[in-house]
Design a protein around this motif. Structure first.
Motif, PDB file in Angstrom:
ATOM      1  N   SER A   1       0.858  -1.177   0.000  1.00 10.08           N
ATOM      2  CA  SER A   1       0.000   0.000   0.000  1.00 10.08           C
ATOM      3  C   SER A   1       0.892   1.223   0.000  1.00 10.08           C
ATOM      4  O   SER A   1       1.617   1.458   0.950  1.00 10.08           O
ATOM      5  N   GLY A   2       0.855   1.960  -1.068  1.00  9.34           N
ATOM      6  CA  GLY A   2       1.747   3.112  -1.184  1.00  9.34           C
ATOM      7  C   GLY A   2       1.004   4.429  -1.235  1.00  9.34           C
ATOM      8  O   GLY A   2      -0.203   4.478  -1.150  1.00  9.34           O
ATOM      9  N   ILE A   3       1.764   5.478  -1.396  1.00 12.93           N
ATOM     10  CA  ILE A   3       1.184   6.808  -1.520  1.00 12.93           C
ATOM     11  C   ILE A   3       0.738   7.035  -2.965  1.00 12.93           C
ATOM     12  O   ILE A   3      -0.154   7.807  -3.253  1.00 12.93           O
TER      13      ILE A   3
ATOM     14  N   HIS B   1       1.300   8.950   6.016  1.00 17.28           N
ATOM     15  CA  HIS B   1       0.328   8.185   5.225  1.00 17.28           C
ATOM     16  C   HIS B   1       0.667   6.692   5.271  1.00 17.28           C
ATOM     17  O   HIS B   1      -0.217   5.853   5.492  1.00 17.28           O
ATOM     18  N   GLU B   2       1.928   6.362   5.085  1.00 15.81           N
ATOM     19  CA  GLU B   2       2.334   4.946   5.116  1.00 15.81           C
ATOM     20  C   GLU B   2       2.120   4.347   6.508  1.00 15.81           C
ATOM     21  O   GLU B   2       1.680   3.206   6.638  1.00 15.81           O
TER      22      GLU B   2
ATOM     23  N   HIS C   1      -1.311   3.232   6.995  1.00 14.98           N
ATOM     24  CA  HIS C   1      -1.622   1.865   6.547  1.00 14.98           C
ATOM     25  C   HIS C   1      -1.285   0.854   7.639  1.00 14.98           C
ATOM     26  O   HIS C   1      -1.987  -0.135   7.820  1.00 14.98           O
TER      27      HIS C   1
ATOM     28  N   GLU D   1      -7.093   4.037   0.998  1.00 10.24           N
ATOM     29  CA  GLU D   1      -6.083   5.086   0.835  1.00 10.24           C
ATOM     30  C   GLU D   1      -6.516   6.407   1.471  1.00 10.24           C
ATOM     31  O   GLU D   1      -5.703   7.097   2.094  1.00 10.24           O
TER      32      GLU D   1
ATOM     33  N   HIS E   1      -6.525   5.545  -5.393  1.00  8.51           N
ATOM     34  CA  HIS E   1      -6.118   6.347  -4.234  1.00  8.51           C
ATOM     35  C   HIS E   1      -7.006   7.555  -3.972  1.00  8.51           C
ATOM     36  O   HIS E   1      -6.876   8.207  -2.954  1.00  8.51           O
TER      37      HIS E   1
END
Ligand SMILES: [Zn+2]
Length: 300
Positions: A62-64, A179-180, A183, A215, A270
């Motif tokens: 799960s990324g930005i 943000h990361e 997750h 996201e 996202h």
């Protein structure tokens, strides 16, 4: 961000300068398969592989920018190398302090809810590295792997944020890290496993829509952390705007318009720039967990 005097996180794994070791097996996941196949095939085959991977299920990334799932056919076209960008130990110190501030915030927030927070690990690497979710590539931007509970960051993204995405400033980078970590919070709260379970049964369009909710919640949690940062007196003038600019820059509509001159809303994973800013801002306003339920929200 006034974070110079903040402690550095102890949960840092420094793999900078190490190679990923090639295809040695062991932790091979869909990420590695994807990388291998994308390098040797035409676009039609790539599309089929991407659809197959989608059917198999989310990769755990799960990324930005990318990740969460590997079903978006528009994301493989824009791969760049980042190895010639400058990074310094100052950057490593900065992200380590930001990471420590997320530990303090979430530790306290979980305690307030009667829960215990198990902090994630921040892995600093260059180029590519093995993860619990397959091979991690710097070209996909920073990401979180739910299987090994680690956030992966190639520090060259810091410079890339301003040069490639037009989102300069230390707080833009801090938002990305928060943000990361968001997750990871989802993983700790069980939201992530519920998401993975549901994801498998959905059509591609609906799975993408579910991914958007995942996201946007991570953006909300980043905003909640920013509220804490402000309360601690660590926020400088312009920081909030830096985060908002970054949230705008990594919106699906913005990225697709830049890359293809048009948008493909069904492929959004996202959220739009507006949505990402809205949920970050909402987190900043409320500074709690409760108001971040993007999965129940009727409109995003
Ligand atoms: Zn994300």
């Amino acid at each position: 961000m006034k974070i110079d005097d903040f402690r550095k996180s102890k949960n840092i794994e420094d793999r900078r300068g190490q190679s990923s070791g090639g295809y040695s097996g062991g932790s091979a996941g869909s990420g590695m398969l994807l990388q291998l196949l994308l390098s040797r095939t035409g676009w039609k085959t790539k599309l089929i592989i991407l659809i197959l991977l989608f059917v198999i299920g989310g990769s755990g990334f799960s990324g930005i920018l990318t990740g969460g799932n590997t079903s978006n056919p528009y994301q493989s076209a824009n791969i760049t190398t980042t190895s010639d960008l400058e990074v310094s130990d100052e950057d490593a110190d900065f992200v380590s302090k930001v990471f420590a501030s997320t530990e303090d915030y979430w530790d306290q927030t979980f305690k307030d809810e009667g829960l215990t927070y198990q902090a994630p690990t921040l892995v600093l690497y260059t180029g590519s590295t093995q993860t619990g979710c397959g091979t991690g590539q710097a070209s996909s931007g920073p990401f979180y792997c739910s299987a090994d509970k680690k956030v992966y960051l190639d520090l060259s993204f810091y410079e890339e944020l301003s040069t490639k995405y037009g989102a300069a400033g230390d707080f833009a980078m801090a938002y990305v890290i928060a943000h990361e970590v968001g997750h990871h919070v989802q993983n700790e709260l069980g939201t992530m496993s519920a998401y993975h379970k549901k994801y498998q049964s959905l059509s591609e369009k609906d799975a993408n829509a579910l991914n958007v909710r995942l996201e946007l919640q991570a953006d909300y949690y980043a905003g909640a952390w920013a509220n804490y940062v402000q309360g601690e007196g660590l926020l400088e003038e312009g920081d909030f705007e830096e985060a908002m600019t970054a949230a705008h820059a990594v919106g699906d509509d913005h990225l697709q318009k830049e890359a293809y001159g048009k948008t493909y809303p069904d492929s959004f994973t996202h959220g739009t720039s507006e949505q990402r800013k809205r949920w970050f801002n909402r987190g900043f306003e409320y500074g709690d967990i409760e108001h971040g339920d993007t999965f129940s929200a009727s409109s995003l």
